[in-house]
Design a protein around this motif. Sequence first.
Motif, PDB file in Angstrom:
ATOM      1  N   GLU A  15      -2.026  -8.564   2.044  1.00 17.86           N
ATOM      2  CA  GLU A  15      -0.833  -8.667   1.208  1.00 17.86           C
ATOM      3  C   GLU A  15      -0.975  -7.813  -0.049  1.00 17.86           C
ATOM      4  N   CYS A  18      -0.506  -4.136   0.916  1.00 17.57           N
ATOM      5  CA  CYS A  18       0.908  -3.814   1.159  1.00 17.57           C
ATOM      6  C   CYS A  18       1.687  -3.730  -0.152  1.00 17.57           C
ATOM      7  N   ALA A  19       1.438  -4.641  -1.064  1.00 19.07           N
ATOM      8  CA  ALA A  19       2.119  -4.610  -2.357  1.00 19.07           C
ATOM      9  C   ALA A  19       1.710  -3.374  -3.151  1.00 19.07           C
ATOM     10  N   LYS A  21       0.525  -0.449  -1.951  1.00 22.34           N
ATOM     11  CA  LYS A  21       0.872   0.809  -1.279  1.00 22.34           C
ATOM     12  C   LYS A  21       2.328   0.854  -0.818  1.00 22.34           C
ATOM     13  N   GLY A  22       3.125  -0.133  -1.203  1.00 22.61           N
ATOM     14  CA  GLY A  22       4.512  -0.210  -0.738  1.00 22.61           C
ATOM     15  C   GLY A  22       5.328   1.027  -1.022  1.00 22.61           C
ATOM     16  N   THR A  23       5.217   1.562  -2.225  1.00 16.09           N
ATOM     17  CA  THR A  23       5.978   2.759  -2.583  1.00 16.09           C
ATOM     18  C   THR A  23       5.554   3.955  -1.737  1.00 16.09           C
TER      19      THR A  23
END
Length: 73
Positions: A15, A18-19, A21-23
Amino acid sequence: MKAILEFNLPEDEVEYYCANKGTAMLNVLWELQQELRKMYKYEELNEYEYKIVERMRDFLNDSLNDHEINLNK
């Protein structure tokens, strides 16, 4: 307005990743969408290649819609 995300590491490693590397992930998806559009619209493809590009574009766009992901934000 502020938003603070908290993670319990190492349990929440996925999690957190993902947070974090989201951009970058959204940028890659946007670039893929643009490349498929460019191939579909501007490149000289044979019929088979054209159908493959069309199928991949449809798959990507359907998947983005299914997950309510808007790449234009």
